[in-house]
Design a protein around this motif. Structure first.
Motif, PDB file in Angstrom:
ATOM      1  N   GLN A 161      49.582 -29.499 123.484  1.00  0.00           N
ATOM      2  CA  GLN A 161      50.508 -28.774 124.356  1.00  0.00           C
ATOM      3  C   GLN A 161      50.545 -27.316 123.963  1.00  0.00           C
ATOM      4  O   GLN A 161      50.442 -27.000 122.781  1.00  0.00           O
ATOM      5  CB  GLN A 161      51.922 -29.322 124.199  1.00  0.00           C
ATOM      6  CG  GLN A 161      52.186 -30.555 125.010  1.00  0.00           C
ATOM      7  CD  GLN A 161      52.862 -31.631 124.188  1.00  0.00           C
ATOM      8  OE1 GLN A 161      53.732 -31.327 123.389  1.00  0.00           O
ATOM      9  NE2 GLN A 161      52.423 -32.861 124.366  1.00  0.00           N
ATOM     10  N   VAL A 162      50.700 -26.463 124.952  1.00  0.00           N
ATOM     11  CA  VAL A 162      50.774 -25.031 124.691  1.00  0.00           C
ATOM     12  C   VAL A 162      51.941 -24.457 125.482  1.00  0.00           C
ATOM     13  O   VAL A 162      52.112 -24.756 126.670  1.00  0.00           O
ATOM     14  CB  VAL A 162      49.450 -24.334 125.099  1.00  0.00           C
ATOM     15  CG1 VAL A 162      49.558 -22.833 124.966  1.00  0.00           C
ATOM     16  CG2 VAL A 162      48.294 -24.859 124.244  1.00  0.00           C
ATOM     17  N   LYS A 163      52.732 -23.655 124.789  1.00  0.00           N
ATOM     18  CA  LYS A 163      53.887 -23.036 125.446  1.00  0.00           C
ATOM     19  C   LYS A 163      53.512 -21.696 126.045  1.00  0.00           C
ATOM     20  O   LYS A 163      52.584 -21.031 125.570  1.00  0.00           O
ATOM     21  CB  LYS A 163      55.003 -22.822 124.429  1.00  0.00           C
ATOM     22  CG  LYS A 163      55.692 -24.090 124.010  1.00  0.00           C
ATOM     23  CD  LYS A 163      56.838 -23.762 123.079  1.00  0.00           C
ATOM     24  CE  LYS A 163      57.402 -25.026 122.478  1.00  0.00           C
ATOM     25  NZ  LYS A 163      57.934 -24.781 121.139  1.00  0.00           N
ATOM     26  N   SER A 164      54.297 -21.298 127.017  1.00  0.00           N
ATOM     27  CA  SER A 164      54.107 -19.986 127.619  1.00  0.00           C
ATOM     28  C   SER A 164      54.222 -18.910 126.548  1.00  0.00           C
ATOM     29  O   SER A 164      55.092 -18.962 125.685  1.00  0.00           O
ATOM     30  CB  SER A 164      55.188 -19.796 128.682  1.00  0.00           C
ATOM     31  OG  SER A 164      55.089 -18.522 129.228  1.00  0.00           O
ATOM     32  N   GLY A 165      53.304 -17.950 126.556  1.00  0.00           N
ATOM     33  CA  GLY A 165      53.366 -16.845 125.605  1.00  0.00           C
ATOM     34  C   GLY A 165      52.567 -17.059 124.336  1.00  0.00           C
ATOM     35  O   GLY A 165      52.431 -16.141 123.538  1.00  0.00           O
ATOM     36  N   GLU A 166      52.008 -18.254 124.177  1.00  0.00           N
ATOM     37  CA  GLU A 166      51.198 -18.465 122.965  1.00  0.00           C
ATOM     38  C   GLU A 166      49.841 -17.785 123.110  1.00  0.00           C
ATOM     39  O   GLU A 166      49.341 -17.548 124.213  1.00  0.00           O
ATOM     40  CB  GLU A 166      51.012 -19.964 122.708  1.00  0.00           C
ATOM     41  CG  GLU A 166      52.278 -20.629 122.217  1.00  0.00           C
ATOM     42  CD  GLU A 166      51.996 -21.992 121.582  1.00  0.00           C
ATOM     43  OE1 GLU A 166      51.644 -22.036 120.396  1.00  0.00           O
ATOM     44  OE2 GLU A 166      52.147 -23.004 122.275  1.00  0.00           O
ATOM     45  N   PHE A 167      49.252 -17.486 121.963  1.00  0.00           N
ATOM     46  CA  PHE A 167      47.912 -16.896 121.916  1.00  0.00           C
ATOM     47  C   PHE A 167      47.075 -17.847 121.078  1.00  0.00           C
ATOM     48  O   PHE A 167      47.152 -17.840 119.849  1.00  0.00           O
ATOM     49  CB  PHE A 167      47.987 -15.507 121.279  1.00  0.00           C
ATOM     50  CG  PHE A 167      46.765 -14.648 121.439  1.00  0.00           C
ATOM     51  CD1 PHE A 167      45.486 -15.149 121.203  1.00  0.00           C
ATOM     52  CD2 PHE A 167      46.890 -13.324 121.834  1.00  0.00           C
ATOM     53  CE1 PHE A 167      44.367 -14.350 121.361  1.00  0.00           C
ATOM     54  CE2 PHE A 167      45.770 -12.509 121.991  1.00  0.00           C
ATOM     55  CZ  PHE A 167      44.514 -13.026 121.747  1.00  0.00           C
ATOM     56  N   VAL A 168      46.311 -18.699 121.775  1.00  0.00           N
ATOM     57  CA  VAL A 168      45.531 -19.729 121.092  1.00  0.00           C
ATOM     58  C   VAL A 168      44.114 -19.225 120.886  1.00  0.00           C
ATOM     59  O   VAL A 168      43.433 -18.878 121.853  1.00  0.00           O
ATOM     60  CB  VAL A 168      45.485 -21.033 121.924  1.00  0.00           C
ATOM     61  CG1 VAL A 168      44.684 -22.102 121.188  1.00  0.00           C
ATOM     62  CG2 VAL A 168      46.891 -21.524 122.243  1.00  0.00           C
ATOM     63  N   THR A 169      43.692 -19.152 119.637  1.00  0.00           N
ATOM     64  CA  THR A 169      42.301 -18.790 119.391  1.00  0.00           C
ATOM     65  C   THR A 169      41.534 -20.064 119.043  1.00  0.00           C
ATOM     66  O   THR A 169      42.074 -20.975 118.421  1.00  0.00           O
ATOM     67  CB  THR A 169      42.170 -17.743 118.273  1.00  0.00           C
ATOM     68  OG1 THR A 169      42.927 -18.163 117.137  1.00  0.00           O
ATOM     69  CG2 THR A 169      42.676 -16.390 118.732  1.00  0.00           C
ATOM     70  N   ILE A 170      40.282 -20.113 119.488  1.00  0.00           N
ATOM     71  CA  ILE A 170      39.480 -21.332 119.369  1.00  0.00           C
ATOM     72  C   ILE A 170      38.180 -21.019 118.648  1.00  0.00           C
ATOM     73  O   ILE A 170      37.443 -20.107 119.053  1.00  0.00           O
ATOM     74  CB  ILE A 170      39.171 -21.907 120.774  1.00  0.00           C
ATOM     75  CG1 ILE A 170      40.472 -22.286 121.484  1.00  0.00           C
ATOM     76  CG2 ILE A 170      38.219 -23.098 120.658  1.00  0.00           C
ATOM     77  CD1 ILE A 170      40.286 -22.658 122.951  1.00  0.00           C
ATOM     78  N   VAL A 171      37.912 -21.757 117.574  1.00  0.00           N
ATOM     79  CA  VAL A 171      36.630 -21.613 116.876  1.00  0.00           C
ATOM     80  C   VAL A 171      35.958 -22.982 116.829  1.00  0.00           C
ATOM     81  O   VAL A 171      36.612 -24.010 116.990  1.00  0.00           O
ATOM     82  CB  VAL A 171      36.801 -21.051 115.438  1.00  0.00           C
ATOM     83  CG1 VAL A 171      37.409 -19.661 115.455  1.00  0.00           C
ATOM     84  CG2 VAL A 171      37.645 -21.980 114.572  1.00  0.00           C
ATOM     85  N   GLY A 172      34.663 -22.972 116.586  1.00  0.00           N
ATOM     86  CA  GLY A 172      33.927 -24.232 116.493  1.00  0.00           C
ATOM     87  C   GLY A 172      32.441 -23.962 116.603  1.00  0.00           C
ATOM     88  O   GLY A 172      32.033 -22.911 117.104  1.00  0.00           O
ATOM     89  N   ALA A 173      31.649 -24.923 116.149  1.00  0.00           N
ATOM     90  CA  ALA A 173      30.193 -24.745 116.134  1.00  0.00           C
ATOM     91  C   ALA A 173      29.673 -24.490 117.550  1.00  0.00           C
ATOM     92  O   ALA A 173      30.269 -24.936 118.532  1.00  0.00           O
ATOM     93  CB  ALA A 173      29.534 -25.982 115.548  1.00  0.00           C
TER      94      ALA A 173
END
Ligand SMILES: Nc1ncnc2c1ncn2[C@@H]1O[C@H](COP(=O)(O)OP(=O)(O)O)[C@@H](O)[C@H]1O
Ligand SMILES: [Mg+2]
Length: 262
Positions: A25-37
């Motif tokens: 779940q992600v809330k409004s205003g979040e800054f989700v960074t995504i890493v992975g191979a």
């Protein structure tokens, strides 16, 4: 309530399982960074958020409703390399994004509507620091300026969610620091919820309020396609809710110091 709910999400291409059983779940205003191979399904995930790919199983809910398998103005995307219309100037490219949204069939506005679109485009170019280049053609722009243009084209449609797929991966370190500053200020100014893929984990920690690692929990060397990636780490970087805005200020200050010391 969370703005985005990911429920038992799977993505398969033929017999290749790319993503499996993602719940989050992600809330409004979040800054989700995504890493992975490389190749683990990060872009595929972003495309499902955008609506250009659909889940094989499960769903992504936005405000409680499943995201339809077509993009709409609530979500904007910037890729590592952006395609613009080469025969149009910077401002024409930004206006076109606005005009296509307002008038999908003709891609043209007239009279007062056109003047409004022009003013909005000029404001957007100002916000991304491209006012001085508004009459240039794309081939006259540096890599950093092209990404500024891509951000302007995306944000003129006033999305709530900004999807960034390694947007600064091709830029020099000094220019990247400038872009970090820009993206943090746009995030704050436009109250965006951001998902950003990066191959640079330091960038992920620096920009995000939350960092996701995509990886395979299960792997069978005899059947490398049998299992997909999941979110194996979900790390809070900043604080959420009320504290999120303080975090932004801190991040902005960090970005400023970083640029000044670069
Ligand atoms: N349209 C498609 N058809 C078939 N396979 C695809 C398609 N898009 C991506 N894939 C495969 O899905 C996997 C994940 O790709 P992608 O999401 O681009 O990875 P990442 O962005 O993490 O590098 C890769 O093995 C890729 O080859
Ligand atoms: Mg990718």
């Amino acid at each position: 309530m969370s703005m985005i709910e990911i429920k038992n999400l799977w993505k398969e291409y033929g017999d290749q399982v790319v993503l499996e059983q993602i719940n989050n779940q992600v809330k409004s205003g979040e800054f989700v960074t995504i890493v992975g191979a490389s190749g683990c399904g990060k872009t595929t995930f972003l495309k499902m958020l955008l609506g250009t790919e659909s889940p094989s199983r499960g769903q992504i809910l936005l405000d409680g409703t499943a995201i339809k398998d077509e993009p709409d103005e609530s979500r904007g995307i910037v890729f590592q390399r952006y395609s613009v219309f080469p025969h149009m100037t910077v401002i024409q490219n930004v206006m076109l994004a606005r005009e296509l949204e307002a008038s999908p069939l003709h891609g043209r506005l007239f009279g007062a509507a056109r003047n409004n679109a022009k003013r909005e485009a000029e404001n957007m170019l100002e916000a991304v620091g491209l006012s001085h280049a508004k009459n240039k053609y794309p081939h006259e722009l540096s890599g950093g300026m092209q990404q500024r243009l891509a951000l302007a084209q995306s944000l003129i449609k006033k999305p709530r969610i900004l999807l960034l797929d390694e947007p600064f991966g091709a830029l020099d370190p000094g220019i990247r620091a400038d872009m970090h500053k820009l993206v943090l200020s746009l995030w704050r100014e436009h109250k965006l919820t951001v998902f950003m893929i990066t191959h640079d984990i330091k960038e992920g920690f620096f920009l995000g309020t939350r960092l996701w690692v995509f990886d395979k929990d299960r792997y069978d060397p005899h059947a490398p396609n049998a299992y997909g990636a999941q979110i194996t780490y979900d790390l809070p970087v900043g604080k959420t809710d009320a504290e999120v805005w303080q975090q932004i200020d801190k991040s902005l200050k960090k970005a400023n110091d970083f640029v000044e010391n670069a």
